[in-house]
Scaffold this motif. Structure first.
Motif, PDB file in Angstrom:
ATOM      1  N   LYS A  41       0.833  -1.201   0.000  1.00  0.00           N
ATOM      2  CA  LYS A  41       0.000   0.000   0.000  1.00  0.00           C
ATOM      3  C   LYS A  41       0.866   1.248   0.000  1.00  0.00           C
ATOM      4  N   GLY A  42       0.171   2.389  -0.139  1.00  0.00           N
ATOM      5  CA  GLY A  42       0.852   3.677  -0.126  1.00  0.00           C
ATOM      6  C   GLY A  42       1.081   4.183  -1.530  1.00  0.00           C
ATOM      7  N   GLU A  43       1.268   5.496  -1.606  1.00  0.00           N
ATOM      8  CA  GLU A  43       1.470   6.151  -2.897  1.00  0.00           C
ATOM      9  C   GLU A  43       2.601   5.497  -3.671  1.00  0.00           C
ATOM     10  N   LYS A  44       3.646   5.122  -2.940  1.00  0.00           N
ATOM     11  CA  LYS A  44       4.810   4.512  -3.594  1.00  0.00           C
ATOM     12  C   LYS A  44       4.796   2.984  -3.502  1.00  0.00           C
ATOM     13  N   GLN A  45       3.678   2.452  -3.009  1.00  0.00           N
ATOM     14  CA  GLN A  45       3.582   0.980  -2.862  1.00  0.00           C
ATOM     15  C   GLN A  45       4.763   0.431  -2.071  1.00  0.00           C
ATOM     16  N   ASN A  46       5.156   1.179  -1.045  1.00  0.00           N
ATOM     17  CA  ASN A  46       6.335   0.754  -0.281  1.00  0.00           C
ATOM     18  C   ASN A  46       6.013   0.372   1.159  1.00  0.00           C
ATOM     19  N   VAL A  47       4.725   0.197   1.443  1.00  0.00           N
ATOM     20  CA  VAL A  47       4.315  -0.270   2.766  1.00  0.00           C
ATOM     21  C   VAL A  47       3.729  -1.673   2.613  1.00  0.00           C
ATOM     22  N   GLY A  48       4.314  -2.629   3.268  1.00  0.00           N
ATOM     23  CA  GLY A  48       3.794  -4.000   3.230  1.00  0.00           C
ATOM     24  C   GLY A  48       2.777  -4.180   4.351  1.00  0.00           C
ATOM     25  N   VAL A  49       1.561  -4.539   3.993  1.00  0.00           N
ATOM     26  CA  VAL A  49       0.502  -4.714   5.001  1.00  0.00           C
ATOM     27  C   VAL A  49       0.125  -6.189   5.068  1.00  0.00           C
ATOM     28  N   ILE A  50       0.205  -6.741   6.267  1.00  0.00           N
ATOM     29  CA  ILE A  50      -0.168  -8.134   6.495  1.00  0.00           C
ATOM     30  C   ILE A  50      -1.366  -8.139   7.435  1.00  0.00           C
ATOM     31  N   GLN A  51      -2.507  -8.560   6.925  1.00  0.00           N
ATOM     32  CA  GLN A  51      -3.710  -8.626   7.769  1.00  0.00           C
ATOM     33  C   GLN A  51      -3.992 -10.082   8.129  1.00  0.00           C
ATOM     34  N   LEU A  52      -4.098 -10.353   9.428  1.00  0.00           N
ATOM     35  CA  LEU A  52      -4.492 -11.694   9.864  1.00  0.00           C
ATOM     36  C   LEU A  52      -5.920 -11.927   9.381  1.00  0.00           C
ATOM     37  N   ASN A  53      -6.160 -13.073   8.765  1.00  0.00           N
ATOM     38  CA  ASN A  53      -7.442 -13.290   8.098  1.00  0.00           C
ATOM     39  C   ASN A  53      -8.007 -14.672   8.429  1.00  0.00           C
ATOM     40  N   HIS A  54      -8.217 -14.880   9.737  1.00  0.00           N
ATOM     41  CA  HIS A  54      -8.853 -16.125  10.188  1.00  0.00           C
ATOM     42  C   HIS A  54      -9.915 -15.724  11.217  1.00  0.00           C
ATOM     43  N   PRO A  55     -10.842 -14.846  10.808  1.00  0.00           N
ATOM     44  CA  PRO A  55     -11.737 -14.198  11.779  1.00  0.00           C
ATOM     45  C   PRO A  55     -12.644 -15.166  12.517  1.00  0.00           C
ATOM     46  N   LYS A  56     -12.996 -16.309  11.903  1.00  0.00           N
ATOM     47  CA  LYS A  56     -13.892 -17.249  12.594  1.00  0.00           C
ATOM     48  C   LYS A  56     -13.272 -17.755  13.887  1.00  0.00           C
ATOM     49  N   ALA A  57     -11.952 -17.817  13.947  1.00  0.00           N
ATOM     50  CA  ALA A  57     -11.254 -18.236  15.161  1.00  0.00           C
ATOM     51  C   ALA A  57     -10.567 -17.052  15.820  1.00  0.00           C
ATOM     52  N   LEU A  58     -11.081 -15.858  15.564  1.00  0.00           N
ATOM     53  CA  LEU A  58     -10.501 -14.625  16.122  1.00  0.00           C
ATOM     54  C   LEU A  58      -8.994 -14.557  15.858  1.00  0.00           C
ATOM     55  N   ASN A  59      -8.605 -15.021  14.681  1.00  0.00           N
ATOM     56  CA  ASN A  59      -7.200 -14.970  14.245  1.00  0.00           C
ATOM     57  C   ASN A  59      -6.245 -15.707  15.189  1.00  0.00           C
ATOM     58  N   ALA A  60      -6.738 -16.784  15.791  1.00  0.00           N
ATOM     59  CA  ALA A  60      -5.861 -17.591  16.642  1.00  0.00           C
ATOM     60  C   ALA A  60      -4.626 -18.021  15.839  1.00  0.00           C
ATOM     61  N   LEU A  61      -3.514 -18.075  16.536  1.00  0.00           N
ATOM     62  CA  LEU A  61      -2.223 -18.240  15.851  1.00  0.00           C
ATOM     63  C   LEU A  61      -1.918 -19.723  15.627  1.00  0.00           C
ATOM     64  N   CYS A  62      -2.632 -20.314  14.695  1.00  0.00           N
ATOM     65  CA  CYS A  62      -2.396 -21.721  14.369  1.00  0.00           C
ATOM     66  C   CYS A  62      -1.096 -21.853  13.565  1.00  0.00           C
TER      67      CYS A  62
END
Ligand SMILES: C/C=C/C(=O)SCCNC(=O)CCNC(=O)[C@H](O)C(C)(C)COP(=O)(O)OP(=O)(O)OC[C@H]1O[C@@H](n2cnc3c(N)ncnc32)[C@H](O)[C@@H]1OP(=O)(O)O
Length: 143
Positions: A41-62
């Motif tokens: 993301k970002g104007e220069k595409q220089n920000v790496g965004v990592i979104q935890l995406n396991h919402p059914k388990a509240l993003n438990a860290l499997c």
């Protein structure tokens, strides 16, 4: 005949303005992520965004999530265009901590004694020791 680069990257019939505005959802190094949404993301595409995406388990860290996190972090760290990495959660939760359902034989004392499969911690401490040029930002809080 020369093939336009965009046709190689986005071989769809979508209108050009949609292709240009669509977020750069990544399959870093060919990896398909099941538990993460990974974007630049970002104007220069220089920000790496990592979104935890396991919402059914509240993003438990499997294990699967942690392995993917390690992969995404390493890929961003290796990308010279990335200057910052943001790790964020879902609407309800950042993460509910260790996966206490998937690791049924785990218990809290056991996890605290070091059996918790924390590849993220290993990754972070490894990066600190390296000459990383990335800033790390965590968005949210543990439940
Ligand atoms: C070394 C490190 C150690 C640690 O990290 S220890 C900490 C481990 N984590 C926990 O003990 C938190 C356990 N979870 C909870 O206590 C509760 O959740 C919350 C208070 C966080 C939220 O409660 P509510 O809002 O009522 O949600 P819900 O219905 O309990 O959970 C929604 C779904 O998420 C799953 N889930 C929640 N936490 C975990 C987890 N940690 N591991 C695996 N699954 C989890 C549930 O089971 C359920 O799913 P389903 O609807 O299918 O039953």
């Amino acid at each position: 005949m020369a093939v336009p680069l965009r046709a190689l990257l986005c071989p769809t019939q979508a209108p050009a303005h949609l292709l240009l505005r669509a977020p750069a959802r990544l399959c870093l190094a060919g990896t398909q992520f099941q538990y993460l949404v990974v974007e630049k993301k970002g104007e220069k595409q220089n920000v790496g965004v990592i979104q935890l995406n396991h919402p059914k388990a509240l993003n438990a860290l499997c294990d699967g999530l942690m392995n993917e996190m390690n992969q995404a972090l390493n890929d961003f760290e290796d990308d010279p265009h990335i200057g910052a990495i943001v790790i964020t959660g879902s609407e309800k939760a950042f993460a509910a901590g260790a996966d206490i359902k998937g690791d049924a034989d785990q218990n809290f004392p056991g996890m605290l004694r070091g059996q918790f499969p924390c590849t993220l911690e290993q990754s972070l401490s490894g990066q600190e020791a390296s000459h990383s040029s990335c800033e790390w930002i965590f968005s949210g809080q543990w439940l």
